[in-house]
Design an enzyme around this catalytic site. Structure first.
Site, PDB file in Angstrom:
ATOM      1  N   ARG A  15       0.820  -1.250   0.039  1.00 19.56           N
ATOM      2  CA  ARG A  15      -0.016   0.098   0.069  1.00 19.56           C
ATOM      3  C   ARG A  15       1.006   1.261  -0.103  1.00 19.56           C
ATOM      4  O   ARG A  15       0.228   2.400  -0.027  1.00 19.56           O
ATOM      5  CB  ARG A  15      -0.899  -0.025   1.160  1.00 19.56           C
ATOM      6  N   GLY A 137      -6.405  -7.734  16.170  1.00 22.56           N
ATOM      7  CA  GLY A 137      -6.338  -8.902  17.161  1.00 22.56           C
ATOM      8  C   GLY A 137      -6.996  -8.301  18.405  1.00 22.56           C
ATOM      9  O   GLY A 137      -6.446  -7.240  19.223  1.00 22.56           O
TER      10      GLY A 137
HETATM   11  C1  UD1 Z   1      -1.025  -8.458  13.922  1.00 24.72           C
HETATM   12  C2  UD1 Z   1      -1.535  -9.209  14.812  1.00 24.72           C
HETATM   13  C3  UD1 Z   1      -2.737  -8.565  15.489  1.00 24.72           C
HETATM   14  C4  UD1 Z   1      -2.427  -7.237  15.704  1.00 24.72           C
HETATM   15  C5  UD1 Z   1      -1.856  -6.494  14.608  1.00 24.72           C
HETATM   16  C6  UD1 Z   1      -1.267  -5.167  15.146  1.00 24.72           C
HETATM   17  C7  UD1 Z   1      -1.259 -11.556  14.320  1.00 24.72           C
HETATM   18  C8  UD1 Z   1      -1.776 -12.827  13.624  1.00 24.72           C
HETATM   19  N1  UD1 Z   1      -1.871 -10.689  14.644  1.00 24.72           N
HETATM   20  O1  UD1 Z   1      -1.955  -8.316  12.676  1.00 24.72           O
HETATM   21  O2  UD1 Z   1      -3.219  -9.313  16.511  1.00 24.72           O
HETATM   22  O3  UD1 Z   1      -3.631  -6.604  16.216  1.00 24.72           O
HETATM   23  O4  UD1 Z   1      -0.681  -7.179  14.025  1.00 24.72           O
HETATM   24  O5  UD1 Z   1      -1.089  -4.206  13.920  1.00 24.72           O
HETATM   25  O6  UD1 Z   1       0.191 -11.630  14.578  1.00 24.72           O
HETATM   26  N2  UD1 Z   1       5.094  -9.879   9.124  1.00 24.72           N
HETATM   27  C9  UD1 Z   1       6.164 -10.520   8.569  1.00 24.72           C
HETATM   28  N3  UD1 Z   1       5.817 -11.819   8.201  1.00 24.72           N
HETATM   29  C10 UD1 Z   1       4.675 -12.329   7.617  1.00 24.72           C
HETATM   30  C11 UD1 Z   1       3.552 -11.589   8.429  1.00 24.72           C
HETATM   31  C12 UD1 Z   1       3.845 -10.434   8.808  1.00 24.72           C
HETATM   32  O7  UD1 Z   1       7.068 -10.431   8.842  1.00 24.72           O
HETATM   33  O8  UD1 Z   1       4.489 -13.498   7.305  1.00 24.72           O
HETATM   34  C13 UD1 Z   1       5.238  -8.676   9.372  1.00 24.72           C
HETATM   35  C14 UD1 Z   1       4.815  -7.431   8.933  1.00 24.72           C
HETATM   36  O9  UD1 Z   1       5.478  -6.852   8.006  1.00 24.72           O
HETATM   37  C15 UD1 Z   1       4.380  -6.495  10.076  1.00 24.72           C
HETATM   38  C16 UD1 Z   1       4.206  -7.238  11.160  1.00 24.72           C
HETATM   39  O10 UD1 Z   1       4.558  -8.422  11.126  1.00 24.72           O
HETATM   40  O11 UD1 Z   1       5.607  -5.774  10.341  1.00 24.72           O
HETATM   41  C17 UD1 Z   1       2.618  -7.474  11.467  1.00 24.72           C
HETATM   42  O12 UD1 Z   1       1.933  -7.922  10.365  1.00 24.72           O
HETATM   43  P1  UD1 Z   1       0.519  -7.399   9.878  1.00 24.72           P
HETATM   44  O13 UD1 Z   1       0.332  -8.479   8.727  1.00 24.72           O
HETATM   45  O14 UD1 Z   1       0.572  -5.994   9.940  1.00 24.72           O
HETATM   46  O15 UD1 Z   1      -0.268  -7.737  11.005  1.00 24.72           O
HETATM   47  P2  UD1 Z   1      -1.708  -8.602  11.166  1.00 24.72           P
HETATM   48  O16 UD1 Z   1      -1.578  -9.944  10.642  1.00 24.72           O
HETATM   49  O17 UD1 Z   1      -2.681  -7.720  10.435  1.00 24.72           O
END
Ligand code: UD1
Ligand code: CA
Length: 454
Positions: A15, A137
Site C-alpha cells: 500500500r 486482534g
Molecule cells: C497482527 C496481529 C494482530 C495485531 C496487529 C497489530 C497476528 C496474527 N496478528 O495483525 O493481533 O492486532 O498485528 O498491528 O500476529 N510480517 C512478517 N511476515 C509475515 C507476516 C507479517 O514479517 O508472514 C510482519 C509485517 O511486515 C508487519 C508485522 O509482521 O511488520 C505485522 O504484520 P501485519 O500483517 O501487519 O499484522 P496482522 O496480521 O494484520
C-alpha cells in the site's frame, strides 16, 4: 539474563506503492526500521534479529554497519511463521522482545515496562484500548486475566465488541518460543501461522500473560500507507517539539517545526516557524533561528542570530555571529566569533576569522580569511579551473572592494586593499593596494539615441 530483540520486517508494504521497501521509508529523516534498531540499542539488547523478506538485500545493505543477525522469511505465511524463522539463531535462554519494523515509535520506556512485567511470567504484551478496534486482534480476558488473542477475521460478534487490542509487541522467554513456535498451526480464517496463538499455549502451560499499555498511543501505531506515514510523522514531530520545549527551547509554533535527527540546545534558544533541523546539530545559548532555515549537521555557538531562509550543511559557526537572510553555509564553512555573513553569500570549505564580514552577494570557496577583514559585495573566489581547486588566503584587516574576482591560488596580505572591480591574479603583499581596471573614458555632453516620435 540476555535480552534479544526480534524485528518483523518481511512484509511487502504494497500500500505504500513504492519501489523502496516499507521499512526503509523515512520517518523524521530515518528509515522506519532504523528507529526500531535504535530503540533496541538503547535497551542494550545483546542480539538484534531482523526477519526480512521483500527487498531484503536493499534493507540489509542499508544497515550493514549495524550488528544485526538477518533471517530470511522467503514466503510470508504469517507472523508466527516469521518468528519461527529465528529459532535456529535464537539463544535457548534469556528473553526476547518481538517488535515490528513498521511500528517505529515504540519507546525504550514502554519496552522496559514490558520487560519488567514479563520477567516473572515469561510472556507479556503491549495492549491498547481504542474507540474503533476494527481490524486488530482483540484481547479476550476473563476475570481480568488474558485468555487469548482473537484476530478480527476470526472473531465472533461478541468478541468484535472488545476494544482492547493487540499492538503486535510482545515479550517472551526464549525457552518458551523454542517450545511453542513449532506447534503453531494455520487453521484459521486467513490460513496463516499466527504468533498470537502463543497466548493460548501460555495458558495451557499454566502461565499468566502480563500486559502493559504504552505511555503514548502513537508509540504503537503502524505504517501501512503514506497517509498513516504522514500522520505518524506529525505525531512524532509533535513529541520531539514537546521535549525541546521542556528543555526550554522557544518554538514559535511547534506544529511548524521539523527535527530529522538530533538537536542539542543551550538556554533560551528561539526558533521561528518552518525551520528544518537535520542530522546532528547544536544550538548554543540565546541562538535565534529565523523562519524557513534548513540546518543540517551544524554547530552554532551562543548568541548567534540567523535571519530567515538561511541554509547550513556541515558548518561550524562561532558566537555572536550574524547570518542571513538567504545565506548558504556549505560543508567546511568555519566561522569564528562575531562574523557577519549577509544575504546571498555562499561559503564552502572556508574559515573566516573573528569579526570579518561578507555582507552581500559573495562566493567564498576554499578560502582562509583572517580577522576583521571586509569582503565587499559581489566578491568571488575563483577557486576552480575546471579540474582543480585552489586556495585563496586573505589576511587580517584586509579590504576587498566590491565586485572583485580573486583568482586562486592567491594571497591578499594583512591590511591589504583590493580596489573595486578588480580581477586579482597575483598576490597582494601586506598593506599594499592592488586594483585592476581600465581607464575610464569620458565623452562630454553625450546625447543618447532618441526614440522616433510617432
Ligand atoms: C497482527 C496481529 C494482530 C495485531 C496487529 C497489530 C497476528 C496474527 N496478528 O495483525 O493481533 O492486532 O498485528 O498491528 O500476529 N510480517 C512478517 N511476515 C509475515 C507476516 C507479517 O514479517 O508472514 C510482519 C509485517 O511486515 C508487519 C508485522 O509482521 O511488520 C505485522 O504484520 P501485519 O500483517 O501487519 O499484522 P496482522 O496480521 O494484520
Ligand atoms: Ca497490520
Amino acid at each position: 539474563m540476555t535480552t534479544s530483540v526480534i524485528i518483523l520486517a518481511a512484509g511487502k508494504g504494497t500500500r505504500m506503492r513504492s519501489q523502496l521497501p516499507k521499512v526503509l521509508q523515512p520517518l523524521a529523516g530515518r528509515p522506519l526500521l532504523g528507529h526500531v534498531i535504535d530503540t533496541a540499542k538503547q535497551l542494550h539488547a545483546e542480539h538484534i534479529i531482523t526477519i526480512y523478506g521483500h527487498g531484503g538485500e536493499q534493507v540489509q545493505q542499508h544497515f550493514n554497519h549495524e550488528q544485526i543477525q538477518w533471517v530470511e522469511q522467503a514466503e510470508q505465511l504469517g507472523t508466527g511463521h516469521a518468528v519461527q524463522m529465528t529459532l535456529p539463531v535464537l539463544p535457548q535462554d534469556g528473553i526476547s522482545l518481538i517488535l515490528s519494523g513498521d511500528v517505529p515509535c515504540i519507546t525504550p520506556a514502554t519496552l522496559q515496562k514490558l520487560l519488567d512485567a514479563s520477567r516473572g511470567t515469561g510472556i507479556g504484551l503491549v495492549t491498547l484500548t481504542l474507540e474503533d478496534a476494527t481490524g486488530y486482534g482483540r484481547i479476550v480476558r476473563e476475570n481480568g486475566k488474558i485468555q487469548a488473542i482473537v484476530e478480527h477475521k476470526d472473531a465472533n460478534e461478541q468478541q468484535r465488541q472488545i476494544r482492547e487490542i493487540n499492538t503486535g509487541i510482545y515479550c517472551v522467554s526464549n525457552a518458551k518460543l523454542h517450545q511453542w513456535l513449532p506447534q503453531l498451526t494455520n487453521n484459521n480464517a486467513q490460513g496463516e501461522y499466527y504468533l498470537t496463538d502463543i497466548v493460548a499455549m501460555a495458558l495451557a502451560d499454566g502461565l499468566e500473560v502480563a500486559s502493559v499499555e504504552p505511555e503514548m498511543s502513537f508509540e504503537v501505531e503502524g505504517v501501512n500507507d503514506r497517509i498513516q506515514l504522514a500522520a505518524l510523522e506529525r505525531q512524532f514531530q509533535n513529541f520531539q517539539a514537546k521535549q525541546l520545549m521542556q528543555q526550554g527551547v522557544h518554538l514559535i509554533d511547534p506544529s511548524r517545526f521539523d527535527l530529522r535527527g538530533k538537536l542539542k540546545v543551550g538556554q533560551d534558544v528561539r526558533i521561528d516557524i518552518n525551520v528544518i533541523i537535520e542530522g546532528d546539530c547544536e544550538l548554543g545559548d540565546r541562538v535565534e533561528i529565523g523562519a524557513g532555515c534548513v540546518i543540517k549537521n551544524t554547530k552554532i555557538a551562543a548568541g548567534t542570530k540567523v535571519q530567515p531562509y538561511s541554509i547550513f550543511d556541515q558548518a561550524i559557526v562561532g558566537e555572536d555571529t550574524q547570518i542571513g537572510p538567504f545565506a548558504r553555509l556549505r560543508p567546511g564553512a568555519k566561522l569564528a566569533n562575531e562574523v557577519h555573513i549577509g544575504n546571498f553569500v555562499e561559503v564552502k570549505n572556508s574559515s573566516i576569522g573573528l569579526g570579518s564580514k561578507a555582507n552581500h552577494f559573495t562566493y567564498l570557496g576554499d578560502a582562509e580569511i583572517g580577522e576583521n577583514s571586509n569582503i565587499g559585495a559581489g566578491t568571488i573566489t575563483c577557486n576552480y579551473d575546471g579540474a582543480n581547486k585552489f586556495k585563496t588566503i586573505i589576511g587580517d584587516a584586509a579590504f576587498i572592494g566590491s565586485n572583485s574576482s580573486l583568482v586562486a591560488p592567491v594571497r591578499i596580505g594583512h591590511g591589504a586593499t583590493v580596489g573595486a572591480g578588480s580581477v586579482i591574479t597575483r598576490d597582494v603583499e601586506d598593506h599594499n593596494l592592488a586594483f585592476e581596471r581600465s581607464k575610464q573614458i569620458v565623452k562630454e555632453n553625450y546625447q543618447r539615441p532618441q526614440k522616433l516620435k510617432k
